[in-house]
Design a protein around this motif. Structure first.
Motif, PDB file in Angstrom:
ATOM      1  N   VAL A  83      43.079   4.204  18.047  1.00  0.00           N
ATOM      2  CA  VAL A  83      42.289   5.203  18.763  1.00  0.00           C
ATOM      3  C   VAL A  83      41.660   6.121  17.727  1.00  0.00           C
ATOM      4  N   VAL A  84      40.385   6.445  17.880  1.00  0.00           N
ATOM      5  CA  VAL A  84      39.705   7.300  16.907  1.00  0.00           C
ATOM      6  C   VAL A  84      40.409   8.651  16.800  1.00  0.00           C
ATOM      7  N   VAL A  85      40.360   9.235  15.614  1.00  0.00           N
ATOM      8  CA  VAL A  85      41.124  10.457  15.349  1.00  0.00           C
ATOM      9  C   VAL A  85      40.634  11.645  16.163  1.00  0.00           C
ATOM     10  N   ASP A  86      39.357  11.624  16.578  1.00  0.00           N
ATOM     11  CA  ASP A  86      38.845  12.755  17.349  1.00  0.00           C
ATOM     12  C   ASP A  86      38.969  12.533  18.862  1.00  0.00           C
ATOM     13  N   ALA A 179      35.223   3.922  25.335  1.00  0.00           N
ATOM     14  CA  ALA A 179      34.668   2.599  25.053  1.00  0.00           C
ATOM     15  C   ALA A 179      35.606   1.847  24.116  1.00  0.00           C
ATOM     16  N   ILE A 180      35.457   0.530  24.096  1.00  0.00           N
ATOM     17  CA  ILE A 180      36.238  -0.324  23.193  1.00  0.00           C
ATOM     18  C   ILE A 180      35.251  -1.142  22.374  1.00  0.00           C
ATOM     19  N   TRP A 181      35.324  -1.018  21.054  1.00  0.00           N
ATOM     20  CA  TRP A 181      34.426  -1.797  20.216  1.00  0.00           C
ATOM     21  C   TRP A 181      35.122  -2.157  18.915  1.00  0.00           C
ATOM     22  N   ILE A 182      34.365  -2.593  17.933  1.00  0.00           N
ATOM     23  CA  ILE A 182      34.913  -3.097  16.667  1.00  0.00           C
ATOM     24  C   ILE A 182      34.511  -2.150  15.541  1.00  0.00           C
ATOM     25  N   SER A 183      35.490  -1.709  14.786  1.00  0.00           N
ATOM     26  CA  SER A 183      35.230  -0.752  13.719  1.00  0.00           C
ATOM     27  C   SER A 183      34.449  -1.391  12.572  1.00  0.00           C
ATOM     28  N   ASN A 184      33.545  -0.611  12.001  1.00  0.00           N
ATOM     29  CA  ASN A 184      32.843  -1.031  10.782  1.00  0.00           C
ATOM     30  C   ASN A 184      33.556  -0.534   9.527  1.00  0.00           C
ATOM     31  N   GLY A 185      34.665   0.173   9.712  1.00  0.00           N
ATOM     32  CA  GLY A 185      35.415   0.669   8.561  1.00  0.00           C
ATOM     33  C   GLY A 185      34.755   1.820   7.846  1.00  0.00           C
ATOM     34  N   THR A 186      33.887   2.539   8.544  1.00  0.00           N
ATOM     35  CA  THR A 186      33.184   3.664   7.931  1.00  0.00           C
ATOM     36  C   THR A 186      33.807   4.986   8.359  1.00  0.00           C
ATOM     37  N   ARG A 188      35.849   8.210   9.115  1.00  0.00           N
ATOM     38  CA  ARG A 188      37.279   8.478   9.234  1.00  0.00           C
ATOM     39  C   ARG A 188      38.087   7.261   9.676  1.00  0.00           C
ATOM     40  N   ASP A 189      37.408   6.179  10.095  1.00  0.00           N
ATOM     41  CA  ASP A 189      38.146   4.951  10.426  1.00  0.00           C
ATOM     42  C   ASP A 189      38.887   4.429   9.194  1.00  0.00           C
ATOM     43  N   ARG A 194      38.183  -1.958   8.867  1.00  0.00           N
ATOM     44  CA  ARG A 194      36.971  -2.726   9.157  1.00  0.00           C
ATOM     45  C   ARG A 194      37.329  -3.982   9.944  1.00  0.00           C
ATOM     46  N   ALA A 195      36.619  -4.212  11.046  1.00  0.00           N
ATOM     47  CA  ALA A 195      36.795  -5.361  11.947  1.00  0.00           C
ATOM     48  C   ALA A 195      37.957  -5.199  12.915  1.00  0.00           C
ATOM     49  N   ALA A 196      38.643  -4.060  12.884  1.00  0.00           N
ATOM     50  CA  ALA A 196      39.750  -3.831  13.812  1.00  0.00           C
ATOM     51  C   ALA A 196      39.227  -3.382  15.179  1.00  0.00           C
ATOM     52  N   PRO A 197      39.953  -3.692  16.258  1.00  0.00           N
ATOM     53  CA  PRO A 197      39.568  -3.191  17.591  1.00  0.00           C
ATOM     54  C   PRO A 197      39.716  -1.668  17.626  1.00  0.00           C
ATOM     55  N   LYS A 198      38.768  -1.026  18.247  1.00  0.00           N
ATOM     56  CA  LYS A 198      38.689   0.431  18.184  1.00  0.00           C
ATOM     57  C   LYS A 198      38.486   1.028  19.573  1.00  0.00           C
ATOM     58  N   VAL A 199      39.308   2.010  19.924  1.00  0.00           N
ATOM     59  CA  VAL A 199      39.123   2.775  21.160  1.00  0.00           C
ATOM     60  C   VAL A 199      38.486   4.102  20.776  1.00  0.00           C
ATOM     61  N   GLY A 200      37.317   4.336  21.302  1.00  0.00           N
ATOM     62  CA  GLY A 200      36.603   5.565  20.974  1.00  0.00           C
ATOM     63  C   GLY A 200      35.851   6.097  22.170  1.00  0.00           C
ATOM     64  N   TRP A 201      34.783   6.830  21.910  1.00  0.00           N
ATOM     65  CA  TRP A 201      34.031   7.439  23.001  1.00  0.00           C
ATOM     66  C   TRP A 201      32.558   7.555  22.629  1.00  0.00           C
ATOM     67  N   CYS A 202      31.738   7.695  23.662  1.00  0.00           N
ATOM     68  CA  CYS A 202      30.306   7.946  23.503  1.00  0.00           C
ATOM     69  C   CYS A 202      29.909   9.036  24.486  1.00  0.00           C
TER      70      CYS A 202
END
Length: 228
Positions: A83-86, A179-186, A188-189, A194-202
């Motif tokens: 899950v994203v840090v923010d 949202a659920i997407w794929i991290s680019n490793g940029t 704070r990720d 990079r390439a990990a499943p990511k839970v974040g928001w928009c």
């Protein structure tokens, strides 16, 4: 408003019994405080009652297994989800316009990744889904979907779960949408993600070409009716 004429994303899920086995393998039953045998029995009894084979997703109620506990179980290229840090309040995002069965386990049917709505904003997508008679997917349901069918999360074909919203103390809705997407490793990720499943928001009013809007046609308790 963007075009909506393209076909829905069609995908076949494993049988509910196999899904139950997968959740047990991952330890979700322990997170939820549900005995493994109870989970297996539910899947056996629910099979064939809430949708055609391959059309039903087994879900654990978010009160039992919240998104923050499920996200790390996701895997892609050997990397765990996160899950994203923010978004430390991720578990406060709850069903807003969606009514869940009053049970620890339930079944979601008619899943669609919503590719046809890529480059729509959540503000545009929600009324369109409602008009179609579809229900926006909840965040924990989206995570369950990827747990059972990892290939559904594709680069440039990821999805939002706008059925989950956060109500502020004053009653207004938070402008973030999960949202659920794929991290680019940029940022704070971190490069290691990079390439990990990511839970974040928009943001509610923003569009993204790589995010569709996941939805379902129904939810049910999976309880078979007994003949009198």
């Amino acid at each position: 408003m963007p075009d909506i004429s393209s076909d829905a994303t069609v995908t076949a899920l494993p049988p509910l019994a196999a899904q139950a086995a997968r959740l047990i393998e991952l330890g979700v039953h322990e997170l939820a405080g549900i005995p493994a045998d109870e989970l297996r029995t539910f899947a056996e009894n629910a099979g064939g009652t809430d949708g055609e084979e391959g059309d039903a997703l087994l879900a654990v109620h978010p009160d039992r297994a919240p998104a923050s506990a499920l996200a790390p179980l996701l895997r892609r290229d050997g990397k765990p989800g996160f899950v994203v840090v923010d978004m430390p309040d991720v578990d406060d995002f709850a069903p807003d316009t969606v009514e869940l069965p009053d049970a620890p386990l339930y079944v979601v049917t008619g899943l669609d990744r919503g590719d046809r709505m890529a480059n729509w904003s959540p503000e545009e997508a929600l009324p369109a889904l409602t008009e179609e008679g579809r229900s926006p997917l909840l965040l924990h349901e989206g995570i369950h979907w990827v747990l059972q069918q990892p290939p559904i999360l594709e680069r440039n074909r990821c999805f939002m779960t706008i059925g989950s919203r956060l109500r502020k103390p004053n009653g207004t809705l938070d402008a973030r949408t999960p949202a659920i997407w794929i991290s680019n490793g940029t940022g704070r990720d971190g490069r290691e993600r990079r390439a990990a499943p990511k839970v974040g928001w928009c943001w509610w009013g923003n569009r993204h070409t790589w995010l569709g809007f996941a939805s379902a046609t129904g939810r049910g308790s999976g309880v078979q009716q007994q003949e009198s």
